[in-house]
Design a protein around this motif. Sequence first.
Motif, PDB file in Angstrom:
ATOM      1  N   ALA A 102      41.390  32.405  36.201  1.00  0.00           N
ATOM      2  CA  ALA A 102      41.847  33.277  35.182  1.00  0.00           C
ATOM      3  C   ALA A 102      41.912  34.552  35.349  1.00  0.00           C
ATOM      4  O   ALA A 102      42.730  35.464  34.973  1.00  0.00           O
ATOM      5  CB  ALA A 102      41.258  32.775  33.819  1.00  0.00           C
ATOM      6  N   ALA A 103      40.656  34.941  36.019  1.00  0.00           N
ATOM      7  CA  ALA A 103      40.742  36.437  36.548  1.00  0.00           C
ATOM      8  C   ALA A 103      41.501  36.872  37.313  1.00  0.00           C
ATOM      9  O   ALA A 103      42.160  37.975  37.171  1.00  0.00           O
ATOM     10  CB  ALA A 103      38.985  36.862  36.856  1.00  0.00           C
ATOM     11  N   VAL A 104      41.807  36.108  38.373  1.00  0.00           N
ATOM     12  CA  VAL A 104      42.743  36.345  39.499  1.00  0.00           C
ATOM     13  C   VAL A 104      44.463  36.703  38.663  1.00  0.00           C
ATOM     14  O   VAL A 104      44.985  37.612  38.957  1.00  0.00           O
ATOM     15  CB  VAL A 104      42.870  35.510  40.373  1.00  0.00           C
ATOM     16  N   ASP A 105      44.426  35.590  38.048  1.00  0.00           N
ATOM     17  CA  ASP A 105      45.842  35.423  37.062  1.00  0.00           C
ATOM     18  C   ASP A 105      46.270  36.969  36.289  1.00  0.00           C
ATOM     19  O   ASP A 105      47.011  37.133  35.977  1.00  0.00           O
ATOM     20  CB  ASP A 105      45.680  34.194  36.205  1.00  0.00           C
ATOM     21  N   SER A 106      45.031  37.364  35.655  1.00  0.00           N
ATOM     22  CA  SER A 106      45.194  38.450  34.816  1.00  0.00           C
ATOM     23  C   SER A 106      45.269  39.725  35.664  1.00  0.00           C
ATOM     24  O   SER A 106      45.987  40.684  35.213  1.00  0.00           O
ATOM     25  CB  SER A 106      43.528  38.927  34.221  1.00  0.00           C
ATOM     26  N   VAL A 107      44.625  39.827  36.720  1.00  0.00           N
ATOM     27  CA  VAL A 107      44.999  41.098  37.859  1.00  0.00           C
ATOM     28  C   VAL A 107      46.471  40.958  37.821  1.00  0.00           C
ATOM     29  O   VAL A 107      47.063  41.938  38.107  1.00  0.00           O
ATOM     30  CB  VAL A 107      44.097  40.832  38.950  1.00  0.00           C
ATOM     31  N   TYR A 108      47.059  39.903  38.360  1.00  0.00           N
ATOM     32  CA  TYR A 108      48.475  39.775  38.864  1.00  0.00           C
ATOM     33  C   TYR A 108      49.468  39.341  37.947  1.00  0.00           C
ATOM     34  O   TYR A 108      50.593  39.125  38.197  1.00  0.00           O
ATOM     35  CB  TYR A 108      48.427  38.665  40.176  1.00  0.00           C
ATOM     36  N   GLY A 109      48.996  39.090  36.681  1.00  0.00           N
ATOM     37  CA  GLY A 109      50.042  38.865  35.478  1.00  0.00           C
ATOM     38  C   GLY A 109      50.592  40.114  35.023  1.00  0.00           C
ATOM     39  O   GLY A 109      50.572  41.180  35.566  1.00  0.00           O
ATOM     40  N   GLU A 110      51.560  39.985  34.286  1.00  0.00           N
ATOM     41  CA  GLU A 110      52.532  40.839  33.535  1.00  0.00           C
ATOM     42  C   GLU A 110      52.167  40.919  32.161  1.00  0.00           C
ATOM     43  O   GLU A 110      52.019  40.095  31.503  1.00  0.00           O
ATOM     44  CB  GLU A 110      54.033  40.310  33.938  1.00  0.00           C
ATOM     45  N   VAL A 111      52.268  42.314  31.827  1.00  0.00           N
ATOM     46  CA  VAL A 111      52.232  42.676  30.192  1.00  0.00           C
ATOM     47  C   VAL A 111      53.442  42.142  29.508  1.00  0.00           C
ATOM     48  O   VAL A 111      54.807  42.184  30.148  1.00  0.00           O
ATOM     49  CB  VAL A 111      51.960  44.026  29.917  1.00  0.00           C
TER      50      VAL A 111
END
Length: 299
Positions: A102-111
């Motif tokens: 979840a932490a990794v997804d948050s860094v690489y995610g999009e707003v």
Amino acid sequence: MDAKTIEQITKMVIETLSEQTQRNERPLISIRNPSELLQETNPLLKNDGIPIQDITPKEFSEDFDERYANARRKTPARIGIGRSGPRPLTKSLLKFRLDHAAAVDSVYGEVDTALLEKLGFFTIQTKVENDKETYILRPDLGRKLNEHAKEVLINRCIMQPQVQIIASNGLSAKAINANLENVYLSLVQSLESLQLTIGTPFYIEQGRVGLMDDIGELLKPTVVIYLIGERPGLVTAESMSAYICYQPRYGTIESDRTVVSNIHQGGIPPVEAGAFLGTLIEKILKYEASGIKLVEKEG
């Protein structure tokens, strides 16, 4: 959360802070420790401001020693998770991997662009130019606007406002998606109730905290407040920070910035945070200082 509820909570927080200031009481949130909330005003927190998980000893007594029960109630940290020989239990290991993912997804995610459009934020770029790997490895590029972004700001933004609100995904897109709307709407209401002029809000893709200085030089606001996604951890990937600086310019040092961190549903609730940030900005304008200088002037 609907606009009416946000308005009601914001008014309540502002009134409470005003009454506490008049009575010279300890504020709802301390500048020295912004995450510290009064226990009696926030049912999410007890035991000296430590978030409490809704866990009873019975739920984990079969797997873990009872001596860890009290500690686990007082922190979301991994305490007494149990082991099988030298290894973690399968359940604990899988939960760890889930939180890390979840932490990794948050860094690489999009707003969510629909969220930005709804709030009236237009988007500009730093010198990173949408390359996440470069953003992580070259934080200096996230502190500078590209030339096109500077032109856009000059053409679209109000110059020399009292308060300039900006936002960026930083290291957690999830933090912006989860908290920006409630914090922003509450903050704007708080600032308007204080009759402060607000600049044109905008969103920066892959910005760093030091970008405040570039924006301060360009738009010349009295105060910049920067809502940015925090580095995600294994407890939450949705925590947002608000950095506030009085007249940020080239040469501003980190101790000149005031920061309110841990803004999320399990920390400082977003609506309450927005209301408090408005009163904090009022104080910064009054003392003409932020960061350590504000603490020194306030005494």
